[in-house]
Design a protein around this motif. Sequence first.
Motif, PDB file in Angstrom:
ATOM      1  N   LEU A   1     -20.246  18.677   0.381  1.00 36.43           N
ATOM      2  CA  LEU A   1     -19.037  19.245   0.977  1.00 36.43           C
ATOM      3  C   LEU A   1     -18.064  18.151   1.407  1.00 36.43           C
ATOM      4  O   LEU A   1     -16.846  18.347   1.362  1.00 36.43           O
ATOM      5  CB  LEU A   1     -19.417  20.136   2.156  1.00 36.43           C
ATOM      6  CG  LEU A   1     -20.118  21.435   1.738  1.00 36.43           C
ATOM      7  CD1 LEU A   1     -20.728  22.131   2.946  1.00 36.43           C
ATOM      8  CD2 LEU A   1     -19.147  22.371   1.021  1.00 36.43           C
ATOM      9  N   LYS A   2     -18.570  17.004   1.808  1.00 36.00           N
ATOM     10  CA  LYS A   2     -17.671  15.879   2.092  1.00 36.00           C
ATOM     11  C   LYS A   2     -16.923  15.471   0.828  1.00 36.00           C
ATOM     12  O   LYS A   2     -15.713  15.219   0.859  1.00 36.00           O
ATOM     13  CB  LYS A   2     -18.452  14.699   2.644  1.00 36.00           C
ATOM     14  CG  LYS A   2     -17.566  13.480   2.882  1.00 36.00           C
ATOM     15  CD  LYS A   2     -18.341  12.266   3.354  1.00 36.00           C
ATOM     16  CE  LYS A   2     -17.384  11.069   3.467  1.00 36.00           C
ATOM     17  NZ  LYS A   2     -18.072   9.863   3.974  1.00 36.00           N
ATOM     18  N   ASP A   3     -17.646  15.395  -0.287  1.00 33.12           N
ATOM     19  CA  ASP A   3     -16.997  15.032  -1.546  1.00 33.12           C
ATOM     20  C   ASP A   3     -15.919  16.034  -1.934  1.00 33.12           C
ATOM     21  O   ASP A   3     -14.892  15.670  -2.515  1.00 33.12           O
ATOM     22  CB  ASP A   3     -18.040  14.939  -2.660  1.00 33.12           C
ATOM     23  CG  ASP A   3     -19.002  13.770  -2.490  1.00 33.12           C
ATOM     24  OD1 ASP A   3     -18.683  12.834  -1.716  1.00 33.12           O
ATOM     25  OD2 ASP A   3     -20.078  13.796  -3.127  1.00 33.12           O
ATOM     26  N   LYS A   4     -16.134  17.303  -1.601  1.00 34.19           N
ATOM     27  CA  LYS A   4     -15.187  18.352  -1.973  1.00 34.19           C
ATOM     28  C   LYS A   4     -14.002  18.458  -1.019  1.00 34.19           C
ATOM     29  O   LYS A   4     -12.902  18.835  -1.429  1.00 34.19           O
ATOM     30  CB  LYS A   4     -15.911  19.705  -2.031  1.00 34.19           C
ATOM     31  CG  LYS A   4     -16.889  19.845  -3.178  1.00 34.19           C
ATOM     32  CD  LYS A   4     -16.186  19.837  -4.518  1.00 34.19           C
ATOM     33  CE  LYS A   4     -17.131  20.069  -5.666  1.00 34.19           C
ATOM     34  NZ  LYS A   4     -16.434  20.057  -6.985  1.00 34.19           N
ATOM     35  N   THR A   5     -14.215  18.169   0.261  1.00 31.45           N
ATOM     36  CA  THR A   5     -13.168  18.407   1.261  1.00 31.45           C
ATOM     37  C   THR A   5     -12.575  17.137   1.855  1.00 31.45           C
ATOM     38  O   THR A   5     -11.484  17.177   2.427  1.00 31.45           O
ATOM     39  CB  THR A   5     -13.724  19.246   2.426  1.00 31.45           C
ATOM     40  OG1 THR A   5     -14.718  18.472   3.133  1.00 31.45           O
ATOM     41  CG2 THR A   5     -14.353  20.542   1.926  1.00 31.45           C
ATOM     42  N   GLY A   6     -13.304  16.030   1.794  1.00 28.16           N
ATOM     43  CA  GLY A   6     -12.862  14.803   2.445  1.00 28.16           C
ATOM     44  C   GLY A   6     -13.129  14.760   3.932  1.00 28.16           C
ATOM     45  O   GLY A   6     -12.804  13.769   4.594  1.00 28.16           O
ATOM     46  N   ALA A   7     -13.736  15.822   4.491  1.00 35.09           N
ATOM     47  CA  ALA A   7     -13.985  15.865   5.936  1.00 35.09           C
ATOM     48  C   ALA A   7     -15.163  14.954   6.290  1.00 35.09           C
ATOM     49  O   ALA A   7     -16.107  14.806   5.505  1.00 35.09           O
ATOM     50  CB  ALA A   7     -14.281  17.295   6.376  1.00 35.09           C
ATOM     51  N   PRO A   8     -15.148  14.353   7.476  1.00 34.09           N
ATOM     52  CA  PRO A   8     -16.249  13.481   7.876  1.00 34.09           C
ATOM     53  C   PRO A   8     -17.500  14.274   8.212  1.00 34.09           C
ATOM     54  O   PRO A   8     -17.439  15.410   8.678  1.00 34.09           O
ATOM     55  CB  PRO A   8     -15.702  12.764   9.113  1.00 34.09           C
ATOM     56  CG  PRO A   8     -14.674  13.710   9.666  1.00 34.09           C
ATOM     57  CD  PRO A   8     -14.062  14.389   8.472  1.00 34.09           C
ATOM     58  N   THR A   9     -18.653  13.640   8.002  1.00 31.86           N
ATOM     59  CA  THR A   9     -19.929  14.224   8.357  1.00 31.86           C
ATOM     60  C   THR A   9     -20.389  13.659   9.698  1.00 31.86           C
ATOM     61  O   THR A   9     -20.028  12.547  10.079  1.00 31.86           O
ATOM     62  CB  THR A   9     -20.990  13.913   7.295  1.00 31.86           C
ATOM     63  OG1 THR A   9     -21.141  12.486   7.177  1.00 31.86           O
ATOM     64  CG2 THR A   9     -20.592  14.491   5.946  1.00 31.86           C
ATOM     65  N   ALA A  10     -21.203  14.442  10.412  1.00 32.54           N
ATOM     66  CA  ALA A  10     -21.705  13.984  11.710  1.00 32.54           C
ATOM     67  C   ALA A  10     -23.032  14.643  12.012  1.00 32.54           C
ATOM     68  O   ALA A  10     -23.362  15.725  11.498  1.00 32.54           O
ATOM     69  CB  ALA A  10     -20.701  14.278  12.820  1.00 32.54           C
ATOM     70  N   ILE A  11     -23.789  13.981  12.885  1.00 33.14           N
ATOM     71  CA  ILE A  11     -25.087  14.456  13.359  1.00 33.14           C
ATOM     72  C   ILE A  11     -25.334  13.772  14.691  1.00 33.14           C
ATOM     73  O   ILE A  11     -24.565  12.879  15.086  1.00 33.14           O
ATOM     74  CB  ILE A  11     -26.189  14.150  12.324  1.00 33.14           C
ATOM     75  CG1 ILE A  11     -27.448  15.004  12.543  1.00 33.14           C
ATOM     76  CG2 ILE A  11     -26.524  12.655  12.315  1.00 33.14           C
ATOM     77  CD1 ILE A  11     -28.435  14.942  11.380  1.00 33.14           C
TER      78      ILE A  11
END
Length: 302
Positions: free
Chosen positions: A94-104
Amino acid sequence: MKTFRLSESRGPHSPDVAGFFDPRTFSVQYIVTDPATRKCAIIDPVLDYDEKSGATATRHADELLAYIRDQGLEVQWILDTHPHADHFSAAQYLKDKTGAPTAIGAYVTQVQELWKGIYNWPEFPADGHQWDHLFRAGDAFAIGNLPVRVLYSPGHTLASVTYVVGDAAFVHDTLFQPDFGTARADFPGGDAHQLWRSIQEILSLPDDTRLFTGHDYMPGGREPEWESTVREQKQANKHLAGIQEDAYVRLRNRRDRELPMPKLILHALQVNVRGGRLPEPENNGRRYLKIPLDALEGAAWD
């Protein structure tokens, strides 16, 4: 079976919460939206995996993308609550598709270090760099204009966090629906006493706080459900109502001894401690999972 449900905003500082149920893994994915700005976050997305054929797919993640497109939303965050043991994370896809950052949660490094040993990955960097951002207890951020704060909720895993978004809390695998109870605490790094304390912090939120769980196992064959309130959990949760910590720990440990390990735990953790990245292709172009033998207790022979 109803696999989608929208819990609408109750007013200012209250998100729209779209829940997407995956019957294969009994998991719930969420899109949490600020109605005022149309900005959203994705929580605990599922990458499809069929353990019999080894096939992967993006059917459930693409369903999220279609909803986001149809609703005119902008993705600000892709959030995991913990490294999941029963499904692959679609965060990287989904990051690749949207450009949004990932977090945990920043505590994921403890889980990485633990599973680094189980998988015999001496060179694996257990530093959390596989995500764009690591949250700690008490951290605050925003989804649009909605305030978000982070609770550290260990017990089910060493790394579990809860995201409190306005009047909604995403409690991953600490609590299930009241008729099913609470999460297991026997995974590597799990602890029933810690889980009890994490649950108590969640139940100290206002009584009308909406609680959204990470799974539903549909006891009695009912339709899948994933929303409750703090009040409902305190009054009716079958593992918590009228019980104190020592009794809860005895109940939880006794119950956990009866449970087999999730069928995908050894498959999923090697993907999920990498932030949802599949193993790199080998020289024949194929990707391979590594399954350690005799690494975990909990075999179900009967």
